[in-house]
Design a protein around this motif. Structure first.
Motif, mmCIF file in Angstrom:
data_model
loop_
_atom_site.group_PDB
_atom_site.id
_atom_site.type_symbol
_atom_site.label_atom_id
_atom_site.label_comp_id
_atom_site.label_asym_id
_atom_site.label_seq_id
_atom_site.Cartn_x
_atom_site.Cartn_y
_atom_site.Cartn_z
ATOM 1 N N ARG A 173 55.830 -14.878 26.918
ATOM 2 C CA ARG A 173 55.646 -13.602 26.217
ATOM 3 C C ARG A 173 56.921 -13.229 25.485
ATOM 4 O O ARG A 173 57.982 -13.194 26.081
ATOM 5 N N TYR B 96 58.512 -10.757 21.924
ATOM 6 C CA TYR B 96 58.225 -9.627 21.037
ATOM 7 C C TYR B 96 57.516 -10.121 19.771
ATOM 8 O O TYR B 96 58.108 -10.825 18.962
ATOM 9 N N GLU B 97 56.275 -9.691 19.617
ATOM 10 C CA GLU B 97 55.448 -10.224 18.526
ATOM 11 C C GLU B 97 55.939 -9.805 17.148
ATOM 12 O O GLU B 97 55.663 -10.492 16.172
ATOM 13 N N ASN B 98 56.655 -8.692 17.068
ATOM 14 C CA ASN B 98 57.115 -8.229 15.756
ATOM 15 C C ASN B 98 58.497 -8.768 15.390
ATOM 16 O O ASN B 98 59.092 -8.321 14.415
ATOM 17 N N LEU B 99 58.993 -9.700 16.193
ATOM 18 C CA LEU B 99 60.254 -10.363 15.816
ATOM 19 C C LEU B 99 59.916 -11.737 15.278
ATOM 20 O O LEU B 99 58.902 -12.328 15.641
ATOM 21 N N ARG B 100 60.788 -12.249 14.435
ATOM 22 C CA ARG B 100 60.646 -13.644 14.009
ATOM 23 C C ARG B 100 61.268 -14.499 15.099
ATOM 24 O O ARG B 100 62.125 -14.032 15.861
ATOM 25 N N GLU C 150 64.944 -14.451 15.042
ATOM 26 C CA GLU C 150 65.524 -13.178 15.497
ATOM 27 C C GLU C 150 65.516 -13.088 17.023
ATOM 28 O O GLU C 150 66.428 -12.523 17.619
ATOM 29 N N PHE C 151 64.485 -13.658 17.630
ATOM 30 C CA PHE C 151 64.434 -13.655 19.090
ATOM 31 C C PHE C 151 65.593 -14.487 19.650
ATOM 32 O O PHE C 151 66.270 -14.084 20.602
ATOM 33 N N TYR D 73 56.741 -14.711 12.098
ATOM 34 C CA TYR D 73 56.636 -13.746 13.198
ATOM 35 C C TYR D 73 56.036 -14.404 14.440
ATOM 36 O O TYR D 73 55.081 -15.184 14.344
ATOM 37 N N GLY E 208 54.224 -13.145 16.609
ATOM 38 C CA GLY E 208 52.823 -12.758 16.748
ATOM 39 C C GLY E 208 51.867 -13.747 16.104
ATOM 40 O O GLY E 208 50.684 -13.783 16.438
#
Lengths: 531, 256
Positions: free
Chosen positions: B84, B86-90, B93-94, B128, B130
């Motif tokens: 899991r 963060y879906e709104n990060l690329r 970026e993660f 992303y 997501g």
């Protein structure tokens, strides 16, 4: 048809929210969803638009040619055309983007694709589902059409035919746009785009009466002459809404063109839907090599800001507290204190909603945040700092600009101190409320807190902000030249000790409540770590 | 390196992990096996400091948990059972976020990420999260952990969702890390991986440790009756008889 009905039932059932408690009476889940999407815009339309727009339309119901303007249209067409155009475009964009999410971000779709359903049935059902989500624009487009038809006393069947044809046209075009754009728009971008569009659409619609009210107070002839410059732009004969307006007025050829185009587009969309690949073909990045960017400093802050500005709802929360005082600029009577009151009441509530939304994003990936060498309280602290810091910065910039603009009483400059604590209290209470039911269902977009919780939040955040700044506002009235306030006759020592004393009392209460909320958050976090 | 004594976790009346005794030496690959719901993930969560035990002691890298939670987390790496993120990060970026949190040195971070992107054929880090499939997320999660070269790595079902090539690469990387002295604690349902890769194996069932040791020790435990880990595992966990119809089908398929 049977297939579509079966799918509609399946889609609507999936909207029902899980609930452990059984209620004695409750409306089915999908009915609540539809009500939620349509009721507020409908109430706004009936409450604010209809009383202003309808008399205006009636007053403009005369042919332009009667006023010496060479055009086959009515004066009210000049007003109606841009409204129909913009609400139609907004509906089209939001519908197509919602459809991308509905088709490509839906766990049911791969399962349905493995069953003997036609792809077109799946796409059609998903499009009905997406239409519900564009409730705001449907309500306004439908509402404008009805008001127009009533204002010109159009025939019922002509109006009905025109409205159905326009919706069919938009539905078909939207489905084609969705299937085409899904090739290069990811579901994450689509989600963000849809949310931002929704809020800007809402802002446009809620701001529209500000334009319509002054127009309604003017002479219709002057309004018509002012608007005539729009004829070539908004009433071009090839625009679908031009056909639509003509069709409502009973132009059969316009109705035929609009309805046949609508049907053709819809059939084309259905035909294309049968061949659609219902998995997102991601666009390949420009270069195969990924350029690694460095984000060593303040990684938590950077992450929170990225997450905040990639969520349309949160973007709205960030900008609205600034927009609201600007809308109320005239009412503020050039007072920094009044502007601060407007700002803080909204920002303290939104500060709690932002922290809640950001924490919900952490909960979605739980327990991954716990794997990092960061304690839960530091994680929460970063969220609170980001939200409070951003609003505080907004206030400081706004305050400095307005200080030079209004040149208010010097002491008002120090309002930034209580504003900070009020914002912080809002953020803390939001997190605490969320943590009290940390396992809540957050699968439904945008619904994180229960109605009761939001009401409680509003009372506390807006209440304390209103109370503190309201007391100061009343206190200032004492110094206003020629003040006739009821306390003006009080002895000065009483006024000078009572009002500042009360304000300090509220301020101290906020600080004490904040530390109490902080302790409760710490306890709730300990429990959360243990589950 | 990883030590648990009397480790117990209760959720209400339900005992998820029951007085578990565990010792994993430095530089070894330890496979932690068990049927679904046996308590593997709960154990990993306690060993990695994300869940407080009801009773018992845990030491990781000679540091007591949960007292030294942050220090331990700084030195270990965990690939959870579900990737899991963060879906709104690329993806990029993660990784930036992870590198920032662990304060990785910039050049080291860049070169290791490039190396791992090559190994796992990752060319989607600018998209992303997501929009990723399960396997794509799993690869990114692996990169986020392996790029740090932690001293101890916990992997909960790491091959789930990975394609054959990525799974192979992962196995090779784990071997390489082991030879560099990294301690690896992994759970898997693919017994072949456990049998071939691990130095020692632990089998847990209903929260209790049934057996642990090398493959040879486990064979001796079954008094030489069973040769494969699969047979030992099924016997120890008492997973029930394989239904006759399933055997028949297998035989028919074999004849065909």
């Amino acid at each position: 048809m049977r297939e579509v009905l079966l799918l509609v039932r399946l889609f609507s059932r999936s909207k029902a929210r899980r609930s452990a408690k059984k209620k004695r009476f409750s409306l089915p889940g999908p009915v609540w969803v539809i009500l939620a999407y349509f009721m507020l815009p409908l109430a706004f339309f009936l409450g604010f638009f209809t009383p202003v727009l309808f008399p205006l339309l009636k007053s403009l119901n005369f042919p332009l040619v009667e006023r010496g303007i060479l055009s086959p249209f009515l004066a009210l067409d000049l007003l109606m055309a841009p409204m129909i155009f913009f609400s139609g475009v907004m509906l089209l964009i939001q519908f197509s983007q919602s459809l991308i999410i509905g088709l490509f971000d839906n766990e049911m779709i791969p399962v349905l694709c493995s069953m003997p359903f036609h792809r077109s049935s799946i796409v059609f059902t998903a499009s009905l589902d997406s239409l519900v989500q564009t409730g705001m624009f449907i309500t306004f487009l439908g509402g404008f059409s009805i008001l127009y038809a009533v204002a010109i006393q159009a025939g019922f069947f002509a109006s009905l035919g025109a409205v159905v044809s326009l919706f069919l046209f938009l539905l078909g075009l939207g489905m084609l746009i969705a299937t085409w754009t899904s090739r290069f728009v990811g579901r994450t971008s689509a989600k963000r785009f849809t949310q931002v569009l929704y809020f800007f659409g809402a802002l446009g619609i809620f701001g529209a009466p500000q334009v319509l009210i002054p127009l309604s107070r003017q002479n219709p002839d002057i309004v018509a002459s002012k608007l005539q410059k729009w004829i070539p732009l908004f009433l071009h004969r090839f625009w679908p809404h031009t056909f639509f307006l003509k069709a409502i007025r009973g132009d059969v050829s316009a109705l035929l063109v609009l309805s046949s185009t609508g049907i053709a587009l819809f059939l084309l969309a259905m035909w294309r839907a049968n061949g659609i690949e219902l998995s997102l073909s991601r666009k390949k990045t420009a270069s195969n090599r990924t350029r690694v960017q460095w984000g060593k400093k303040f990684p938590l802050l950077k992450k929170e800001i990225l997450l905040m500005f990639r969520d349309g709802q949160m973007i709205w929360y960030v900008i609205y507290p600034v927009i609201f005082p600007l809308i109320m600029f005239r009412a503020a009577k050039e007072s920094l204190l009044v502007i601060t009151l407007f700002f803080t009441m909204v920002a303290s509530l939104y500060s709690s909603l932002i922290t809640t939304s950001l924490f919900a994003q952490e909960r979605k990936v739980w327990p991954v945040p716990l794997l990092f060498p960061i304690s839960s309280s530091r994680l929460i602290g970063a969220i609170i700092r980001t939200s409070v810091g951003l609003f505080w910065l907004e206030y400081l910039v706004m305050g400095i600009v307005l200080f030079f603009l209004f040149q208010p009483f010097w002491a008002e400059l120090f309002l930034f101190v209580p504003v900070f604590f009020l914002l912080r209290y809002g953020a803390l209470i939001g997190i605490r409320m969320y943590l009290q039911d940390a396992g809540r269902d957050i699968s439904r977009k945008g619904i994180l807190l229960k109605g009761k919780e939001i009401l409680f939040l509003e009372v506390l955040t807006m209440g304390f902000s209103g109370l503190f700044l309201g007391i100061l506002l009343v206190y200032r009235q004492v110094f206003a030249p020629g003040s006739t306030a009821w306390f003006s006759s009080w002895p000065p020592w009483l006024v000078h000790s009572l009002f500042p004393g009360a304000a300090v009392g509220v301020f101290v209460t906020v600080i004490l409540l904040s530390s109490w909320e902080k302790r409760r958050i710490q306890k709730l976090l300990e429990n959360l770590d243990n589950t | 390196m990883i030590q648990a004594n009397g480790l117990t976790k209760k959720f209400g009346d339900f005992v998820a992990v029951d007085e578990l005794e565990l010792l994993v030496e430095a530089g070894e690959i330890y496979a932690f096996l068990g049927p679904n719901g046996a308590g593997k993930t709960t154990t990993i969560r306690m060993l990695t400091g994300t869940l407080r035990p009801t009773a018992g002691k845990i030491h990781v890298l000679d540091l007591a948990l949960p007292k030294n939670e942050i220090q331990v987390k700084q030195r270990i790496g965990v690939v959870p059972d579900e990737p899991r993120m963060y879906e709104n990060l690329r993806g990029r970026e993660f990784l930036d976020f992870v590198a920032g949190v662990y304060r990785m040195e910039e050049t080291l971070y860049t070169s290791r990420v490039e190396e791992l992107f090559d190994a796992f054929s990752i060319d989607y880090a600018n998209d992303y999260i997501g929009d990723y499939s399960h396997g794509m997320k799993q690869k990114l999660m692996l990169v986020s952990v392996l790029m740090r070269r932690p001293e101890v790595v916990f992997l909960d079902e790491p091959t789930v969702g990975l394609d054959a090539r990525a799974a192979r690469i992962l196995k090779l990387l784990l071997e390489k890390m082991k030879s560099a002295g990294t301690t690896i604690f992994l759970t898997t349902h693919i017994l072949e991986i456990a049998e071939k890769m691990s130095d020692r194996i632990g089998i847990i069932h209903n929260g209790k440790m049934l057996a642990q040791g090398t493959m040879e020790q486990l064979r001796q435990l079954s008094q030489g009756q069973h040769g494969s880990l699969e047979e030992i595992f099924l016997e120890l966990t008492d997973s029930g008889e394989i239904p006759e119809w399933a055997r028949e089908n297998t035989e028919e398929t074999d004849h065909a």
